[in-house]
Scaffold this motif. Structure first.
Motif, PDB file in Angstrom:
ATOM      1  N   ASP A 149       0.538  -1.287   0.107  1.00  0.00           N
ATOM      2  CA  ASP A 149      -0.013   0.064   0.101  1.00  0.00           C
ATOM      3  C   ASP A 149       0.846   1.462   0.271  1.00  0.00           C
ATOM      4  O   ASP A 149       0.250   2.325  -0.140  1.00  0.00           O
ATOM      5  CB  ASP A 149      -1.643  -0.095   1.331  1.00  0.00           C
ATOM      6  CG  ASP A 149      -0.155  -0.320   2.512  1.00  0.00           C
ATOM      7  OD1 ASP A 149       0.702  -0.807   2.487  1.00  0.00           O
ATOM      8  OD2 ASP A 149      -0.845   0.197   3.297  1.00  0.00           O
ATOM      9  N   SER A 197      -7.010  -3.732   7.932  1.00  0.00           N
ATOM     10  CA  SER A 197      -6.326  -2.102   8.266  1.00  0.00           C
ATOM     11  C   SER A 197      -6.982  -2.258   9.274  1.00  0.00           C
ATOM     12  O   SER A 197      -7.903  -2.275   9.050  1.00  0.00           O
ATOM     13  CB  SER A 197      -7.327  -1.570   6.754  1.00  0.00           C
ATOM     14  OG  SER A 197      -7.272  -0.017   7.388  1.00  0.00           O
ATOM     15  N   LYS A 198      -6.012  -0.692  10.252  1.00  0.00           N
ATOM     16  CA  LYS A 198      -7.262  -1.026  10.968  1.00  0.00           C
ATOM     17  C   LYS A 198      -8.566   0.219  11.274  1.00  0.00           C
ATOM     18  O   LYS A 198      -9.372   0.470  12.033  1.00  0.00           O
ATOM     19  CB  LYS A 198      -6.091   0.296  12.645  1.00  0.00           C
ATOM     20  CG  LYS A 198      -5.997   1.696  11.765  1.00  0.00           C
ATOM     21  CD  LYS A 198      -5.269   2.780  12.122  1.00  0.00           C
ATOM     22  CE  LYS A 198      -4.591   3.889  12.118  1.00  0.00           C
ATOM     23  NZ  LYS A 198      -3.536   3.631  10.584  1.00  0.00           N
ATOM     24  N   SER A 199      -8.442   0.412   9.793  1.00  0.00           N
ATOM     25  CA  SER A 199     -10.101   1.443   9.688  1.00  0.00           C
ATOM     26  C   SER A 199     -11.005   0.043   9.933  1.00  0.00           C
ATOM     27  O   SER A 199     -12.042   1.320   9.780  1.00  0.00           O
ATOM     28  CB  SER A 199      -9.839   2.693   8.273  1.00  0.00           C
ATOM     29  OG  SER A 199      -8.986   2.529   7.751  1.00  0.00           O
TER      30      SER A 199
HETATM   31  N1  AQP Z   1      -2.849  -5.533   5.572  1.00  0.00           N
HETATM   32  C1  AQP Z   1      -1.329  -5.048   5.357  1.00  0.00           C
HETATM   33  N2  AQP Z   1      -0.821  -5.582   5.142  1.00  0.00           N
HETATM   34  C2  AQP Z   1       0.623  -5.499   4.831  1.00  0.00           C
HETATM   35  N3  AQP Z   1       1.018  -4.643   5.126  1.00  0.00           N
HETATM   36  C3  AQP Z   1       0.882  -3.586   5.530  1.00  0.00           C
HETATM   37  N4  AQP Z   1       0.986  -2.320   6.416  1.00  0.00           N
HETATM   38  C4  AQP Z   1       0.052  -1.832   6.640  1.00  0.00           C
HETATM   39  N5  AQP Z   1      -1.638  -2.816   6.773  1.00  0.00           N
HETATM   40  C5  AQP Z   1      -0.773  -3.830   5.567  1.00  0.00           C
HETATM   41  C6  AQP Z   1       2.150  -1.613   6.467  1.00  0.00           C
HETATM   42  O1  AQP Z   1       2.468  -1.921   8.210  1.00  0.00           O
HETATM   43  C7  AQP Z   1       3.045  -0.519   7.904  1.00  0.00           C
HETATM   44  C8  AQP Z   1       2.574   0.645   8.703  1.00  0.00           C
HETATM   45  O2  AQP Z   1       1.576   1.486   8.109  1.00  0.00           O
HETATM   46  P1  AQP Z   1       0.697   3.024   9.134  1.00  0.00           P
HETATM   47  O3  AQP Z   1       1.328   3.008  10.257  1.00  0.00           O
HETATM   48  O4  AQP Z   1       0.569   3.756   7.295  1.00  0.00           O
HETATM   49  O5  AQP Z   1      -0.201   2.529   8.927  1.00  0.00           O
HETATM   50  P2  AQP Z   1      -1.519   1.841   8.493  1.00  0.00           P
HETATM   51  O6  AQP Z   1      -1.312   2.146   6.943  1.00  0.00           O
HETATM   52  O7  AQP Z   1      -1.591   3.552   8.402  1.00  0.00           O
HETATM   53  O8  AQP Z   1      -1.921   1.329   9.020  1.00  0.00           O
HETATM   54  P3  AQP Z   1      -3.214   0.840   8.037  1.00  0.00           P
HETATM   55  O9  AQP Z   1      -4.056  -0.332   8.946  1.00  0.00           O
HETATM   56  O10 AQP Z   1      -3.373  -0.087   6.784  1.00  0.00           O
HETATM   57  O11 AQP Z   1      -4.379   1.677   8.711  1.00  0.00           O
HETATM   58  P4  AQP Z   1      -5.612   2.770   7.403  1.00  0.00           P
HETATM   59  O12 AQP Z   1      -6.421   2.447   8.131  1.00  0.00           O
HETATM   60  O13 AQP Z   1      -5.893   3.930   7.729  1.00  0.00           O
HETATM   61  O14 AQP Z   1      -5.344   2.103   5.676  1.00  0.00           O
HETATM   62  C9  AQP Z   1       3.445  -0.032   6.181  1.00  0.00           C
HETATM   63  O15 AQP Z   1       4.799  -0.074   5.715  1.00  0.00           O
HETATM   64  C10 AQP Z   1       2.018   0.276   5.636  1.00  0.00           C
HETATM   65  O16 AQP Z   1       2.459  -0.439   4.477  1.00  0.00           O
END
Ligand code: AQP
Length: 328
Positions: A149, A197-199
C-alpha cells in the motif's frame, strides 16, 4: 552498509498482523544487514482528528511494541518524528517541488478522503505523502521496507528527489521500496479481498488484544467454498491468506503446510493457526508491558534516538537549504 528508513503511525491502540508481516518483521531482520532508522510518525497521526492524551499514550505504546518486537535501540536509530524538527522543515521544501496534480493522484489520499465529507478532510492528509518524502530523504535512505500500500509514496519520493537533484545539484539519495512479495498484503479475515486495516476493525488481529480474542477471530475467519486447503489466491483468497500468515509466523513453507493439511478441514487449520498466533503474541505482550511500566526510561531511549537522528537529518537539511538559496 546500505541505509534503511521506515515509519509507523501511532494511530491505534495496537499494531496489527498486517503491519507486522508487511513491514515490521523486515525492520527487525534488516538490522543485521543495514544501517537502520525507524520512527514513530506522530506528525502523520494528526492528519486525522485526534485526542492529545491518547496520542501521547499511543506514541509510547508504539515505541514499546517496536522494542518488544526486536528493534534494538543500540543497533537502530529509533525515534519519534516530532522530536526531529527537520522533518517539517524539509517537508515544506518538498511541497514546493511537488505538482498539485501529482499529489492529487495518491491513491491512499483518495481512499481515505472518500470516507468523509471534503470539508472534514485536512490539508495535512493531502500533503501527508510529501512529509513522508521528507522523512525518507533526510536520512539518505537506500531502502524503505513497507507493505504494498505504500509503494506509490516511495515512487513519489524518488520523483521529487530526482527533480530536486536535477534543478539544484546532487543532494538526495534515490530510495527504493523494499517489499517482501509473500507478505506484501495481508488481507482482512472477514473480507479477504481487502487489506487488513485498522480502519475496518472486524477482521483485524491486533498484537496487543486478548490472545483468546485473536484465536477466536481466526476461528471465525471467512473461508471459501470447497474443502481443500490449498494456496490459490484467485479462488480461495480466505484460505490463502491464512496460509500466508501461518507460513510467515512459523517459517514453514506454504507447500509443506498444504501437505500437512491434506485431508483435514478448514476448522483444523484455523484452530492451529489460532494457537500459533497466541504463542506469538503472548511474550510480545509481556515485553510491551515491561517497557510501559517504566515510561521515564522509555522516553530516555527515545530522546537518545532523536538526538542521533537529528545529527544526520540536520546535515541533509543544511545542504538542501544551501542549494535552494537560503542564507546560512
Ligand atoms: N494489510 C497489510 N498488509 C501488509 N502491510 C501492511 N501495512 C499496513 N497494513 C498492511 C504496512 O504497515 C506499515 C505501517 O503502516 P502505517 O503506519 O501507515 O499504518 P496504516 O497504513 O495507517 O495501517 P492501516 O491499518 O493500513 O491503516 P489505514 O486503515 O489507515 O490504512 C506500512 O509499511 C504499511 O505498508
Amino acid at each position: 552498509r546500505p541505509r534503511v528508513l521506515s515509519g509507523i503511525q501511532p494511530t491505534a491502540d495496537s499494531f496489527h498482523l498486517g503491519n507486522y508481516l508487511g513491514a515490521l518483521r523486515q525492520w527487525v531482520a534488516m538490522q543485521e544487514t543495514h544501517d537502520t532508522y525507524y520512527c514513530v510518525v506522530d506528525l502523520h497521526a494528526i492528519t486525522v482528528e485526534h485526542d492529545p492524551a491518547l496520542l501521547r499514550q499511543r506514541t509510547r505504546v508504539s515505541a514499546a511494541q517496536l522494542l518488544a518486537l526486536g528493534i534494538d535501540p543500540d543497533r537502530s536509530v529509533l525515534f519519534v518524528q516530532s522530536q526531529v524538527p527537520e522533518h517539517t522543515q524539509l517537508s515544506w521544501v518538498m511541497e514546493c517541488m511537488a505538482g498539485f496534480g501529482e499529489a492529487s493522484r495518491m491513491t491512499q489520499f483518495k481512499d481515505k478522503s472518500a470516507r468523509q465529507a471534503m470539508d472534514r478532510v485536512s490539508v495535512g492528509l493531502f500533503t501527508y505523502p510529501i512529509l513522508q518524502v521528507a522523512d525518507i530523504l533526510l536520512y539518505q535512505a537506500n531502502y524503505v521496507p513497507v507493505g504494498e500500500d505504500q509503494r506509490q509514496h516511495v515512487e513519489l519520493t524518488r520523483d521529487l528527489a530526482q527533480r530536486f537533484n536535477t534543478r539544484f545539484g546532487q543532494t538526495f539519495t534515490l530510495p527504493e521500496a523494499f517489499i517482501v512479495k509473500d507478505t506484501a498484503k495481508i488481507y482482512d479475515l472477514q473480507d479477504p479481498t481487502s487489506k487488513m486495516s485498522k480502519s475496518v476493525p472486524a477482521g483485524v488481529v491486533e498484537l496487543l488484544e486478548d490472545p483468546k480474542k485473536s484465536a477466536k477471530k481466526i476461528r471465525s475467519a471467512v473461508t471459501d467454498t470447497g474443502r481443500e486447503i490449498v494456496y490459490d489466491t484467485e479462488n480461495k483468497p480466505g484460505v490463502s491468506n491464512l496460509l500466508t500468515i501461518y507460513s510467515a509466523l512459523t517459517g514453514r513453507s506454504v507447500p509443506s503446510l498444504e501437505a500437512d493439511y491434506a485431508g483435514k478441514g478448514y476448522g483444523d487449520l484455523k484452530k492451529d493457526l489460532g494457537e500459533v498466533v497466541v504463542e506469538f503474541v503472548t511474550p510480545i505482550q509481556a515485553a510491551v508491558q515491561g517497557y510501559l511500566d517504566d515510561p521515564a526510561e522509555l522516553d530516555k531511549v527515545l530522546a537518545r534516538g532523536a538526538e542521533r537522528a537529528r545529527s544526520v537529518a540536520s546535515e541533509t537539511l543544511t545542504r538542501a537549504y544551501d542549494r535552494i538559496g537560503f542564507l546560512a
